[in-house]
Design an enzyme around this catalytic site. Structure first.
Site, PDB file in Angstrom:
ATOM      1  N   GLU A  95       1.699  18.123 -35.626  1.00  0.00           N
ATOM      2  CA  GLU A  95       1.960  18.843 -34.508  1.00  0.00           C
ATOM      3  C   GLU A  95       3.056  20.274 -34.953  1.00  0.00           C
ATOM      4  OE1 GLU A  95       4.173  15.685 -32.695  1.00  0.00           O
ATOM      5  OE2 GLU A  95       2.420  14.383 -32.594  1.00  0.00           O
ATOM      6  N   GLU A 149       0.037  10.827 -32.333  1.00  0.00           N
ATOM      7  CA  GLU A 149       0.488  10.279 -33.715  1.00  0.00           C
ATOM      8  C   GLU A 149      -0.622   9.345 -34.227  1.00  0.00           C
ATOM      9  OE1 GLU A 149       2.907  10.849 -31.471  1.00  0.00           O
ATOM     10  OE2 GLU A 149       4.193  12.354 -32.332  1.00  0.00           O
ATOM     11  N   ASP A 204      11.148   8.755 -36.623  1.00  0.00           N
ATOM     12  CA  ASP A 204      11.403   7.685 -35.516  1.00  0.00           C
ATOM     13  C   ASP A 204      10.053   7.604 -34.793  1.00  0.00           C
ATOM     14  OD1 ASP A 204      14.690   8.244 -34.869  1.00  0.00           O
ATOM     15  OD2 ASP A 204      13.293   9.734 -36.009  1.00  0.00           O
ATOM     16  N   PHE A 205       9.335   8.569 -34.864  1.00  0.00           N
ATOM     17  CA  PHE A 205       7.882   8.783 -34.178  1.00  0.00           C
ATOM     18  C   PHE A 205       6.874   7.825 -34.864  1.00  0.00           C
ATOM     19  CE2 PHE A 205       8.581  13.307 -32.578  1.00  0.00           C
ATOM     20  CZ  PHE A 205       9.841  13.175 -32.137  1.00  0.00           C
ATOM     21  N   HIS A 257      15.948  10.207 -32.699  1.00  0.00           N
ATOM     22  CA  HIS A 257      15.482  11.268 -33.635  1.00  0.00           C
ATOM     23  C   HIS A 257      16.313  11.129 -34.943  1.00  0.00           C
ATOM     24  CE1 HIS A 257      13.356  12.565 -30.200  1.00  0.00           C
ATOM     25  NE2 HIS A 257      12.951  13.580 -30.812  1.00  0.00           N
TER      26      HIS A 257
END
Lengths: 337, 325
Positions: free
Chosen positions: B29, B60, B85-86, B129
Site C-alpha cells: 500500500e 492485506e 499490527d496490520f 500502530h
C-alpha cells in the site's frame, strides 16, 4: 423451430463428451469409495465429498490446458482427480498412507499435485482466492499463458478474502477464473438465509465490474462451454471472470453428516431429477453414443478405483522419519543451531 | 563504505535484488508512487516502473495471498504490510498458509517470499500502530523471522531474505528508520541465522533485537563507565533460524544472561532463549537469567507513558546493576 442438435452439428465432439463423462464418472465412483472407506474407518479424520457436483470439476478441468493452475478448497478431491492426479495418490492420501499424494502429511483437505497443476487445497475459507490471484499475477508478469482457476463454495462469498481477491484481480486485469460452486448450503445452513443477495457470487459481480454469470452446474456441457469462454477471455488479457454454478451437494457437509437440516424430499428430488451423471449419460445416448461405449467407460473406472483402493489399503502408513521433513526448504525442520 | 540511513538501506536492499533477479517484484500500500509511508521505498518506482513496483489496494489478505500465489509459481515477491499490527488482518496467510503449504504438500509447494513490515514503538502512535509482534511470528513453524538493527544489516539481511527459499517475515523497526550507518559498497548479502556480538564484554551477556540493540549498547557503555561492569551485547538479528551457538558461547563466557525485549512479556522471544540456556547451560550460569521486557499491557500513546513501557537505556542499566550488585 430450432434444428435438433446432433453430434455432427454440436460444438462438443464425441471424444470430448466421453472425456467429460469419464471425468464425472471417475469422481462419482472415487467419492463414493471415499465415503465407504470412511465408514470402514479406513479414511481417517474428515472428508468432504463432491457427490452431485461432479460436472463442475469435470467441465472446468476438461477446458483447461496442461499448464493451467487449479486452487481448491477442502472439498477438493473432485478437482484433483479431474486434473488427472493418480487415484491411488488421492485415495491413499485420504487413507493417510505412504502412497498418498502428500504421503499422509496433508490429508483429505489439502490434496496437492503440482505436477498436474493442482496447487493445493486449502481449508481456511477464502485463503486460496488471493493465492490464485497471485498465480495469475505471475503469469501476467512473466508472460506465461496459463490461467488460474479457483474453486470455492457459496459460503466463501461472505468472507473478506473473496472480495479482496476479486477487486485485486479486476484492478490488475489478471488471468484468473473464480468458480463458485453454489450447492445451497454453507455447511449446514441454507446459504440464502444468511446472504444479503439471492445469488451469493453472481449478485456481487457488478460490484467489481464483472458480468453476472450463473450457469447450471449440473450440466457438464454448459460448464465446459462457460469455462472455455472464461479461459479465452483470461488468455487474451481481458481479465478475470466470476462464475456461479448452481449445483447440489448430495452428500453431507463432511464425514458422515446425514444432512438432517435438509427439507424432506429435497435430496431425492435432486438425485432423481438433476443428477449430473444421470443427465449426462442420457445425453450421450440421445446423441447416439452406443450403450456399449458408456458401459465400457463405467467398467473401466470401477476397475481403476477398485485397484487403487486395494493398492492404497496395502500401502504402509508413512514412516515416522518424514514427521520433520519439509518444514523448511532445506528439507528439515531445524529452527536453531 | 557508504553512509546510509536505515530507511535508505531498505530501498537499497530491494533495488540490489531487483536488479539481480527479474522475478523479484514489490507490492504494498502506497509503496510505489508515494515511496511508502515511512519513505523506505523511495525511488524504486522510478527505477523499476509500474510492472515491478506496485501500489495495491488496502487488502492485506490479497497482498499476502498474491505474494504467496506468485511465489508458489516462480516469482520471488516482496510484500509490504505497512504496520506490523496490520498483520493481524492477514495472519491466516502467515500462520496457516505460507508457513504450512510446504509441509502439507510434502515439499511440492514452495514459498520464497519476503513480508516487510514496520514494527515496534516509540512513535506515539498508540496500541494499534506500535506493537512489537516478532514473537507472534516466531511461534509459527515454517517461516523465518528477521529483525535488523543497523542499516548494513537491513540491506544484507533483506538480500538474504529475498534469496532464501522460505517465507521470511522481515521486521523493520519504525524508530530506527532515521538512524545512519556504514553500509558496504557494492553487492551486500548477509546470512540468516547468524547472531552478532556487537559489543564484546566479560561480565554479563545482553541478548537484544532491533531497537533494543542500540539501547543495550548504550546501557552497557554506561555500566562500564560508571561501574567498570563489562557487558557483552549480542544482536540476535534473526529469531528464526536462531543462532544459539553465538548466544550460548557468550553466556558460557560471562555466566550471566539478560534479554532485552520490546515484545510484551508473556511468551516473548526471550522466554525461549532463557529456557534453552537454563536447559543447556545451567551450570555455566552464575546467577538468574533475567528478562527485561515491555510489560503485558497494550501500548499507550502518550510519550511519557510509552517511554516507561518500552525498555529504555536507563531501565536496562538499572536492572542490570541491581541484579549484578
Amino acid at each position: 423451430m430450432a434444428k435438433k442438435k446432433t453430434l455432427k452439428n454440436d460444438d462438443i465432439d464425441e471424444k470430448k463428451r466421453l472425456e467429460l463423462y469419464n471425468s464425472q464418472y471417475l469422481i462419482r465412483v472415487a467419492e463414493q469409495r471415499a465415503y465407504d472407506l470412511f465408514l470402514e474407518n479406513l479414511v481417517k479424520g474428515t472428508s468432504h465429498l463432491s457427490l452431485g457436483q461432479e460436472a463442475i470439476a469435470a467441465g472446468f478441468a476438461t477446458a483447461m490446458q496442461e499448464n493451467d493452475k487449479s486452487f481448491c478448497t477442502y472439498r477438493g478431491h473432485a478437482h484433483t482427480l479431474a486434473r488427472g492426479a493418480s487415484v491411488v495418490g488421492v485415495l491413499g492420501e485420504l487413507m493417510q498412507r505412504d502412497c498418498g499424494l502428500m504421503r499422509g502429511k496433508g490429508g483429505s483437505m489439502h490434496l496437492t499435485d503440482t505436477s498436474k497443476g493442482v496447487m493445493g487445497s486449502y481449508a481456511i475459507i477464502g485463503a486460496h482466492l488471493p493465492m490464485a490471484v497471485g498465480s495469475a499475477w505471475r503469469a501476467q508478469y512473466m508472460g506465461h499463458d496459463d490461467v488460474a482457476t479457483v474453486f470455492f463454495g457459496d459460503g466463501t462469498t461472505n468472507i473478506g478474502a473473496f472480495h479482496e481477491a476479486l477487486n485485486y484481480a479486476v484492478v490488475y486485469k489478471l488471468p484468473v477464473v473464480f468458480v463458485c460452486e453454489n450447492n445451497n448450503y454453507m455447511e449446514y445452513t441454507p446459504i440464502e438465509s444468511i446472504t444479503a443477495v439471492k445469488n451469493p457470487a453472481a449478485d456481487r459481480a457488478s460490484a467489481y465490474g464483472l458480468d453476472s454469470i450463473i450457469i447450471d452446474g449440473n450440466d457438464a456441457d454448459e460448464v465446459y462451454r462457460t469455462a472455455q469462454v472464461a479461459y479465452s477471455k483470461a488468455r487474451s488479457g481481458e481479465g478475470p471472470s466470476l462464475i456461479e454454478c448452481k449445483t447440489y451437494r448430495q452428500s453431507g457437509h463432511s464425514r458422515a453428516d446425514p444432512g438432517a437440516y435438509r427439507p424432506d424430499g429435497e435430496l431425492d428430488h435432486w438425485k432423481k431429477n438433476n443428477d449430473p451423471i444421470t443427465r449426462y449419460r442420457s445425453r450421450l445416448i440421445e446423441f447416439g453414443v452406443k450403450q456399449k461405449i458408456i458401459d465400457g467407460i463405467e467398467e473401466n473406472i470401477k476397475r481403476v478405483v477398485d485397484e487403487a483402493t486395494e493398492e492404497a489399503k496395502s500401502s504402509p502408513v508413512p514412516p515416522e522419519e518424514i514427521l520433520t521433513t519439509n518444514v523448511y526448504a532445506n528439507g528439515g525442520w531445524a529452527w536453531r543451531n | 563504505m557508504a553512509q546510509l540511513t536505515y530507511r535508505e538501506a531498505v530501498a537499497a536492499g530491494i533495488a540490489q535484488e531487483m536488479e539481480r533477479d527479474e522475478t523479484v517484484a514489490f507490492i504494498g500500500e502506497d509503496v510505489a508512487r508515494a515511496g511508502g509511508v515511512f519513505k523506505a521505498t523511495v525511488g524504486l518506482f522510478d527505477k523499476f516502473g509500474p510492472k515491478r513496483v506496485i501500489d495495491t489496494p488496502i487488502s492485506e489478505q490479497a497482498i499476502l495471498g498474491a505474494a504467496m500465489g506468485a511465489a508458489m509459481t516462480g516469482m520471488r515477491p516482496i510484500a509490504e504490510i505497512m504496520f506490523s499490527d496490520f498483520l493481524a488482518v492477514c495472519w491466516d496467510f502467515v500462520a496457516n498458509e505460507m508457513s504450512k503449504s510446504r509441509y502439507m504438500s510434502d515439499g511440492q509447494l514452495k514459498c520464497p517470499l519476503v513480508v516487510r513490515t514496520g514494527n515496534g514503538g516509540g512513535s506515539r502512535f498508540g496500541a494499534q500502530h506500535s506493537q512489537s509482534i516478532e514473537n507472534w511470528a516466531m511461534a509459527i513453524p515454517g517461516i523465518k523471522v528477521v529483525a535488523p538493527s543497523t542499516p548494513a544489516d537491513v540491506k544484507g539481511l533483506l538480500a538474504a531474505s529475498v534469496r532464501d527459499e522460505d517465507p521470511v517475515i522481515f521486521f523493520e523497526h519504525k524508530s530506527l528508520y532515521a538512524i545512519k550507518g556504514e553500509v558496504p559498497e557494492g553487492e551486500h548479502v548477509d546470512t540468516l541465522g547468524t547472531a552478532k556480538v556487537v559489543r564484546p564484554g566479560k561480565d554479563a551477556t545482553i541478548v537484544a533485537l532491533a531497537l533494543m540493540v542500540p539501547r543495550a549498547i548504550q546501557a552497557a557503555d554506561k555500566l562500564m563507565t560508571d561501574h567498570g561492569i563489562d557487558v557483552e551485547v549480542v544482536d540476535i538479528r534473526t529469531l528464526v533460524p536462531l543462532d544459539m551457538k553465538t548466544i550460548s558461547s557468550s553466556v558460557a563466557k560471562t555466566g550471566r544472561l539478560f534479554t532485552v525485549e520490546e515484545n510484551p512479556r508473556l511468551c516473548g522471544w526471550g522466554a525461549e532463549i532463557v529456557s534453552i540456556v537454563v536447559d543447556e547451560l545451567f551450570w555455566e550460569l552464575d546467577g538468574p537469567a533475567v528478562r527485561i521486557t515491555t510489560p503485558h499491557i497494550p501500548l499507550p500513546a502518550a510519550d511519557n507513558l510509552e517511554d516507561i513501557t518500552i525498555p529504555s537505556v536507563d531501565r536496562i542499566y538499572s536492572k542490570i546493576l541491581d541484579v549484578l550488585r
